[in-house]
Design a protein around this motif. Structure first.
Motif, short mmCIF file in Angstrom:
data_model
loop_
_atom_site.label_atom_id
_atom_site.label_comp_id
_atom_site.label_asym_id
_atom_site.label_seq_id
_atom_site.Cartn_x
_atom_site.Cartn_y
_atom_site.Cartn_z
N THR A 1 0.96 -1.22 0.13
CA THR A 1 0.10 0.04 -0.05
C THR A 1 0.94 1.10 -0.19
OG1 THR A 1 -0.21 0.32 2.36
CG2 THR A 1 -1.58 -1.27 1.40
N LEU A 2 0.29 2.52 -0.56
CA LEU A 2 1.16 3.69 -0.31
C LEU A 2 1.67 4.05 0.99
CD1 LEU A 2 -0.98 5.59 -3.14
CD2 LEU A 2 1.18 4.75 -3.30
N ASP A 3 0.87 3.48 2.05
CA ASP A 3 1.28 3.84 3.56
C ASP A 3 2.55 3.32 3.83
OD1 ASP A 3 -1.06 5.18 3.95
OD2 ASP A 3 -2.30 3.78 4.75
N ASP A 4 2.92 2.19 2.95
CA ASP A 4 4.04 1.36 3.29
C ASP A 4 5.37 2.27 2.98
OD1 ASP A 4 2.73 -0.71 4.58
OD2 ASP A 4 2.73 -1.56 2.56
N PHE A 5 5.31 3.05 2.03
CA PHE A 5 6.06 3.83 1.28
C PHE A 5 6.84 4.97 2.42
CE2 PHE A 5 8.16 7.30 -1.11
CZ PHE A 5 9.18 6.83 -1.88
N ARG A 6 7.77 4.50 3.13
CA ARG A 6 8.32 5.41 4.29
C ARG A 6 9.69 5.11 4.44
NH1 ARG A 6 5.47 1.50 7.31
NH2 ARG A 6 3.55 2.59 7.26
N ASP A 7 10.50 4.46 3.73
CA ASP A 7 11.72 4.11 4.20
C ASP A 7 12.63 4.99 3.29
OD1 ASP A 7 10.89 2.94 6.53
OD2 ASP A 7 10.99 0.97 5.21
N PHE A 8 14.04 4.80 3.67
CA PHE A 8 15.10 5.31 2.75
C PHE A 8 15.18 4.48 1.40
CE2 PHE A 8 19.34 4.20 1.14
CZ PHE A 8 19.87 5.53 1.00
N GLU A 9 15.07 3.01 1.84
CA GLU A 9 15.08 2.09 0.75
C GLU A 9 14.11 2.18 -0.53
OE1 GLU A 9 15.09 1.60 3.85
OE2 GLU A 9 17.36 0.68 4.04
N HIS A 10 12.91 2.60 0.07
CA HIS A 10 11.74 3.02 -0.95
C HIS A 10 12.00 3.96 -1.67
CE1 HIS A 10 9.18 0.73 2.26
NE2 HIS A 10 9.73 -0.08 1.46
N PHE A 11 12.44 5.16 -1.09
CA PHE A 11 12.93 6.64 -1.68
C PHE A 11 14.01 6.17 -2.91
CE2 PHE A 11 14.65 10.62 -2.49
CZ PHE A 11 13.43 11.49 -2.45
N ALA A 12 15.10 5.40 -2.33
CA ALA A 12 15.78 5.22 -3.33
C ALA A 12 15.56 4.42 -4.66
CB ALA A 12 17.22 4.53 -2.58
N SER A 13 14.58 3.36 -4.44
CA SER A 13 14.21 2.41 -5.38
C SER A 13 13.64 3.31 -6.27
CB SER A 13 13.56 1.31 -4.75
OG SER A 13 14.33 0.45 -4.05
N LEU A 14 12.72 4.18 -5.90
CA LEU A 14 12.06 4.90 -6.86
C LEU A 14 12.72 5.93 -7.63
CD1 LEU A 14 9.11 5.88 -7.60
CD2 LEU A 14 9.24 7.71 -5.56
N ILE B 1 9.24 5.82 -15.55
CA ILE B 1 8.05 5.99 -15.18
C ILE B 1 7.36 7.10 -15.46
CG2 ILE B 1 7.31 6.19 -12.60
CD1 ILE B 1 9.72 4.97 -11.50
N PRO B 2 6.17 7.03 -15.58
CA PRO B 2 5.11 8.18 -16.03
C PRO B 2 4.97 8.96 -15.03
CG PRO B 2 3.98 6.19 -16.91
CD PRO B 2 5.28 5.74 -15.79
N TYR B 3 4.92 10.37 -15.08
CA TYR B 3 4.85 11.35 -14.25
C TYR B 3 3.78 11.04 -13.16
CZ TYR B 3 4.47 15.77 -11.54
OH TYR B 3 4.32 16.66 -10.74
N GLU B 4 2.51 10.79 -13.87
CA GLU B 4 1.31 10.67 -12.91
C GLU B 4 1.67 9.35 -12.11
OE1 GLU B 4 1.41 10.70 -16.22
OE2 GLU B 4 0.46 12.59 -16.63
N THR B 5 2.10 8.36 -12.30
CA THR B 5 2.48 7.34 -11.43
C THR B 5 3.62 7.68 -10.38
OG1 THR B 5 2.03 5.55 -13.17
CG2 THR B 5 3.26 4.75 -11.52
N PHE B 6 4.44 8.47 -10.66
CA PHE B 6 5.59 8.79 -9.95
C PHE B 6 4.92 9.95 -8.73
CE2 PHE B 6 9.25 11.55 -8.66
CZ PHE B 6 10.24 10.68 -8.40
N TYR B 7 3.96 10.60 -9.26
CA TYR B 7 3.30 11.63 -8.21
C TYR B 7 2.44 10.93 -7.37
CZ TYR B 7 0.16 15.07 -6.41
OH TYR B 7 -0.45 15.94 -5.71
N ARG B 8 1.73 9.94 -7.92
CA ARG B 8 0.86 9.17 -6.94
C ARG B 8 1.57 8.56 -5.84
NH1 ARG B 8 -2.99 4.32 -9.42
NH2 ARG B 8 -4.10 3.87 -7.26
N ILE B 9 2.81 8.14 -6.05
CA ILE B 9 3.62 7.30 -5.09
C ILE B 9 3.84 8.33 -3.88
CG2 ILE B 9 5.67 6.35 -4.32
CD1 ILE B 9 3.90 4.34 -5.94
#
Length: 210
Positions: free
Chosen positions: A14-27, A34-42
């Motif tokens: 879920t989007l609530d799981d996006f909270r760690d350094f590793e997630h940010f680095a992977s993104l 990655i389409p902008y709309e998808t990037f923004y949604r995260i």
């Protein structure tokens, strides 16, 4: 890459799981488009404090792994970091969050796809080009006794930071300056002794307490 594929790539449910350094680095470092709309949604609903922390930690990690001949790109990355942190701290409305995502998306495209670093392998003088992201990854591998390179970042410095981002960074600097000025006024008015800043008003003369 669509939204579901990106979620799987980030290993979150879920989007609530996006909270760690590793997630940010992977993104940020995903090597697929990655389409902008998808990037923004995260990033749209990540709370401000978490967004600031992830941004700060990510860029600190990058800056700690810079080759000696990368001083100019080090300075550039430091400026990008401060601009993004300024935007993140103010990303409380949709317009402000869009400004942050715009700048991060632009950075990602430059860092992963568009930047050009000229490499020369020291053992045989073989030359090739890489992105800034790839060049910094190669430099980190050098510490594991991998091949060594000379890095020329001169053609990777064409990066313009949005004036909106710079203005937020400047506002933060002004806030810090105002805090420093307030502290100086306390000293100048005699309310706090710079050398002996006793907060509770008690005296600590050597003889009086014995």
């Amino acid at each position: 890459m669509d939204f579901d594929e990106l979620m799987e790539q980030l290993e979150i449910e879920t989007l609530d799981d996006f909270r760690d350094f590793e997630h940010f680095a992977s993104l940020t470092e995903c090597d697929e488009e990655i389409p902008y709309e998808t990037f923004y949604r995260i990033l749209a609903d990540v709370d401000t404090e978490t967004l600031v922390d992830m941004t700060d930690n990510y860029f600190e990690d990058i800056l700690q792994g810079m080759p000696d001949d990368g001083i100019d790109v080090y300075t550039l990355l430091g400026t990008v970091k401060q601009a993004l942190i300024g935007l993140a701290k103010n990303a409380t409305t949709r317009e402000e969050r869009v400004a942050y995502v715009d700048e991060l998306y632009k950075f990602r495209n430059w860092y992963i796809f568009d930047s050009v670093v000229h490499l020369r392998r020291l053992k045989d003088n073989a030359k090739r080009d890489a992105t800034v992201s790839e060049a910094l990854s190669l430099y980190r591998l050098e510490k594991l006794n991998e091949e060594q390179y000379q890095y020329d970042f001169s053609d990777s410095l064409d990066y313009e930071i949005d004036e909106y981002a710079i203005s937020f960074d400047a506002e933060l600097d002004e806030e810090y300056d105002e805090i420093d000025e307030e502290d100086d006024e306390l000293y100048e008015d005699g309310l706090i002794d710079k050398n002996f800043p006793v907060i509770d008003g008690e005296s600590y003369d050597d003889e009086e307490d014995y």
